[in-house]
Design a protein around this motif. Structure first.
Motif, PDB file in Angstrom:
ATOM      1  N   GLY A  53       0.851  -1.172   0.000  1.00 48.05           N
ATOM      2  CA  GLY A  53       0.000   0.000   0.000  1.00 48.05           C
ATOM      3  C   GLY A  53       0.892   1.228   0.000  1.00 48.05           C
ATOM      4  N   LEU A  54       0.342   2.343   0.430  1.00 50.33           N
ATOM      5  CA  LEU A  54       1.137   3.559   0.450  1.00 50.33           C
ATOM      6  C   LEU A  54       2.311   3.436   1.410  1.00 50.33           C
ATOM      7  N   ASN A  55       2.027   3.030   2.653  1.00 51.08           N
ATOM      8  CA  ASN A  55       3.072   2.910   3.667  1.00 51.08           C
ATOM      9  C   ASN A  55       3.045   1.571   4.399  1.00 51.08           C
ATOM     10  N   HIS A  56       2.292   0.609   3.902  1.00 56.02           N
ATOM     11  CA  HIS A  56       2.260  -0.692   4.555  1.00 56.02           C
ATOM     12  C   HIS A  56       2.389  -1.798   3.519  1.00 56.02           C
ATOM     13  N   SER A  57       2.752  -2.980   3.994  1.00 53.05           N
ATOM     14  CA  SER A  57       2.995  -4.111   3.103  1.00 53.05           C
ATOM     15  C   SER A  57       2.347  -5.364   3.671  1.00 53.05           C
ATOM     16  N   LEU A  58       2.059  -6.321   2.780  1.00 58.92           N
ATOM     17  CA  LEU A  58       1.499  -7.601   3.177  1.00 58.92           C
ATOM     18  C   LEU A  58       2.116  -8.707   2.333  1.00 58.92           C
ATOM     19  N   SER A  59       2.053  -9.924   2.853  1.00 57.16           N
ATOM     20  CA  SER A  59       2.539 -11.073   2.103  1.00 57.16           C
ATOM     21  C   SER A  59       1.716 -12.299   2.471  1.00 57.16           C
ATOM     22  N   ILE A  60       1.731 -13.295   1.580  1.00 61.32           N
ATOM     23  CA  ILE A  60       1.064 -14.567   1.813  1.00 61.32           C
ATOM     24  C   ILE A  60       2.086 -15.680   1.641  1.00 61.32           C
ATOM     25  N   THR A  61       2.080 -16.645   2.560  1.00 57.21           N
ATOM     26  CA  THR A  61       2.966 -17.793   2.459  1.00 57.21           C
ATOM     27  C   THR A  61       2.309 -18.896   1.627  1.00 57.21           C
ATOM     28  N   ASN A  62       3.079 -19.926   1.332  1.00 54.75           N
ATOM     29  CA  ASN A  62       2.548 -21.059   0.585  1.00 54.75           C
ATOM     30  C   ASN A  62       1.433 -21.777   1.343  1.00 54.75           C
ATOM     31  N   LYS A  63       1.397 -21.617   2.671  1.00 53.39           N
ATOM     32  CA  LYS A  63       0.361 -22.241   3.491  1.00 53.39           C
ATOM     33  C   LYS A  63      -0.857 -21.340   3.691  1.00 53.39           C
ATOM     34  N   GLY A  64      -0.853 -20.148   3.084  1.00 55.79           N
ATOM     35  CA  GLY A  64      -1.977 -19.237   3.220  1.00 55.79           C
ATOM     36  C   GLY A  64      -1.901 -18.303   4.406  1.00 55.79           C
ATOM     37  N   GLU A  65      -0.759 -18.285   5.103  1.00 51.71           N
ATOM     38  CA  GLU A  65      -0.591 -17.358   6.224  1.00 51.71           C
ATOM     39  C   GLU A  65      -0.328 -15.948   5.705  1.00 51.71           C
ATOM     40  N   ILE A  66      -0.918 -14.956   6.372  1.00 49.34           N
ATOM     41  CA  ILE A  66      -0.787 -13.561   5.945  1.00 49.34           C
ATOM     42  C   ILE A  66       0.017 -12.787   6.984  1.00 49.34           C
ATOM     43  N   TYR A  67       0.993 -12.020   6.500  1.00 49.08           N
ATOM     44  CA  TYR A  67       1.793 -11.154   7.363  1.00 49.08           C
ATOM     45  C   TYR A  67       1.649  -9.714   6.894  1.00 49.08           C
ATOM     46  N   SER A  68       1.678  -8.784   7.846  1.00 52.13           N
ATOM     47  CA  SER A  68       1.594  -7.362   7.512  1.00 52.13           C
ATOM     48  C   SER A  68       2.610  -6.585   8.327  1.00 52.13           C
ATOM     49  N   TRP A  69       3.020  -5.429   7.805  1.00 51.27           N
ATOM     50  CA  TRP A  69       3.943  -4.557   8.521  1.00 51.27           C
ATOM     51  C   TRP A  69       3.908  -3.164   7.917  1.00 51.27           C
ATOM     52  N   PHE A  70       4.401  -2.181   8.693  1.00 53.48           N
ATOM     53  CA  PHE A  70       4.430  -0.789   8.269  1.00 53.48           C
ATOM     54  C   PHE A  70       5.808  -0.428   7.737  1.00 53.48           C
ATOM     55  N   ASN A  71       5.832   0.509   6.780  1.00 53.28           N
ATOM     56  CA  ASN A  71       7.079   0.993   6.209  1.00 53.28           C
ATOM     57  C   ASN A  71       7.037   2.519   6.113  1.00 53.28           C
ATOM     58  N   THR A  72       7.085   3.210   7.209  1.00 55.93           N
ATOM     59  CA  THR A  72       7.152   4.663   7.183  1.00 55.93           C
ATOM     60  C   THR A  72       8.443   5.125   7.831  1.00 55.93           C
ATOM     61  N   LEU A  73       8.785   6.352   7.613  1.00 57.12           N
ATOM     62  CA  LEU A  73      10.047   6.872   8.123  1.00 57.12           C
ATOM     63  C   LEU A  73      10.104   6.811   9.639  1.00 57.12           C
ATOM     64  N   TYR A  74       8.965   7.004  10.306  1.00 59.29           N
ATOM     65  CA  TYR A  74       8.942   7.058  11.756  1.00 59.29           C
ATOM     66  C   TYR A  74       8.273   5.833  12.389  1.00 59.29           C
ATOM     67  N   ASN A  75       7.790   4.915  11.573  1.00 65.47           N
ATOM     68  CA  ASN A  75       7.062   3.774  12.110  1.00 65.47           C
ATOM     69  C   ASN A  75       7.440   2.517  11.321  1.00 65.47           C
ATOM     70  N   LYS A  76       8.497   1.856  11.751  1.00 63.60           N
ATOM     71  CA  LYS A  76       8.964   0.650  11.074  1.00 63.60           C
ATOM     72  C   LYS A  76       8.741  -0.548  11.981  1.00 63.60           C
ATOM     73  N   ARG A  77       7.987  -1.508  11.507  1.00 63.61           N
ATOM     74  CA  ARG A  77       7.683  -2.681  12.324  1.00 63.61           C
ATOM     75  C   ARG A  77       8.013  -3.958  11.564  1.00 63.61           C
ATOM     76  N   ASP A  78       8.358  -4.977  12.321  1.00 66.69           N
ATOM     77  CA  ASP A  78       8.601  -6.266  11.710  1.00 66.69           C
ATOM     78  C   ASP A  78       7.277  -6.915  11.328  1.00 66.69           C
ATOM     79  N   PRO A  79       7.275  -7.828  10.352  1.00 70.39           N
ATOM     80  CA  PRO A  79       6.035  -8.490   9.938  1.00 70.39           C
ATOM     81  C   PRO A  79       5.363  -9.235  11.085  1.00 70.39           C
ATOM     82  N   SER A  80       4.041  -9.114  11.158  1.00 67.14           N
ATOM     83  CA  SER A  80       3.258  -9.824  12.173  1.00 67.14           C
ATOM     84  C   SER A  80       2.145 -10.605  11.488  1.00 67.14           C
TER      85      SER A  80
END
Length: 286
Positions: free
Chosen positions: A112-139
């Motif tokens: 997205g604009l400042n966030h990202s998502l991914s899907i694993t081969n098992k269908g698990e979904i991870y999300s995380w933020f990518n902003t200059l002041y708010n960087k988080r690891d995938p959850s």
């Protein structure tokens, strides 16, 4: 200024499989797994107004996704790399790739604009933020127990995300300031089912707060459009052949690029249309 499509000669003889763009850059993925980016002279990407190859020869990618100021790349072995503003405690970099820890066996990446998502081969979904002041690891993203169908697709908007399941159900979460979740109000939500059934395809804009869905026969839209805010999904009256056609009716955003696929003549060429940034880039390339 350029007012019609122009061929970019530096990409001749390359087969382009994916094109995406951020706020001030464009990224291109070729069929041999190479990733090229271009940006204007004022950008932090430092491409000197031309396309440059950014992945080492030993890395081969199968998918890319652009956020506002970051680029995700999915390697063929299922690992994810970030180029730009990255997660965790790493220092932001516009000159090197960094592998995102704890992400493996990934089959789909979305920005997205400042966030990202991914899907694993098992269908698990991870999300995380990518902003200059708010960087988080995938959850890990958890859905209610009564939602047992497998994920079919994910799209990310400016500040919201949509999740399409194989049974045609559509769920969303995040910002609903302009009604981009289609729930009849402007309240932000955690994961919530959106009142539209038998959805086959979905789309939303990273830079515009609206969403689109296709049920196999009709297109639906909701969120902020040039006709005002649509707080619930609205069936579009006019027939459309694609999401691009539908979005052109709904917003005044300029198209920045396209992938030409005319056999024997222009297959694999990247073409650009005029806008606030890429007119500068194309002038230096053609």
């Amino acid at each position: 200024m350029i007012y019609k499509p122009q061929q970019i000669s530096i990409l001749n003889d390359m087969k382009i499989v994916q094109v995406d763009s951020g706020y001030d850059f464009v990224a291109i993925l070729t069929n041999n797994g190479h990733v090229f980016i271009a940006s204007d002279v004022k950008s932090k990407w430092k491409t000197n107004n031309t396309f440059k190859l950014i992945n080492p020869h030993y890395c081969r990618f199968k998918m890319i996704a652009c956020g506002k100021h970051h680029l995700l790349m999915l390697e063929r072995d299922g690992y994810v790399f970030d180029f730009g503003q990255i997660t965790g405690n790493e220092t932001s970099s516009y000159e090197r790739m960094i592998q995102i820890a704890n992400l493996k066996n990934i089959k789909l990446i979305v920005c997205g604009l400042n966030h990202s998502l991914s899907i694993t081969n098992k269908g698990e979904i991870y999300s995380w933020f990518n902003t200059l002041y708010n960087k988080r690891d995938p959850s890990l993203v958890s859905f209610p127990n009564n939602c047992s169908a497998r994920i079919k697709d994910i799209v990310a908007g400016s500040n919201h995300s949509l999740f399409l399941f194989e049974n045609g159900q559509l769920w969303g979460c995040g910002s609903n300031y302009n009604g981009e979740l289609g729930l009849g109000d402007k309240n932000n939500r955690n994961l919530t089912k959106i009142p539209i059934e038998n959805v086959q395809q979905i789309a939303c804009s990273k830079f515009q707060n609206f969403s689109l869905a296709y049920d196999g026969s009709s297109y639906y839209a909701w969120g902020k459009t040039k006709y005002y805010e649509w707080l619930t999904p609205r069936k579009l009256d006019y027939p459309h052949s694609s999401f691009a056609s539908a979005s052109a009716l709904l917003c005044n955003s300029p198209i920045t690029f396209g992938l030409c696929n005319v056999k024997d003549k222009l297959e694999g060429f990247v073409i650009f249309f005029v806008d606030h940034f890429f007119s500068t880039v194309t002038n230096s390339l053609i």
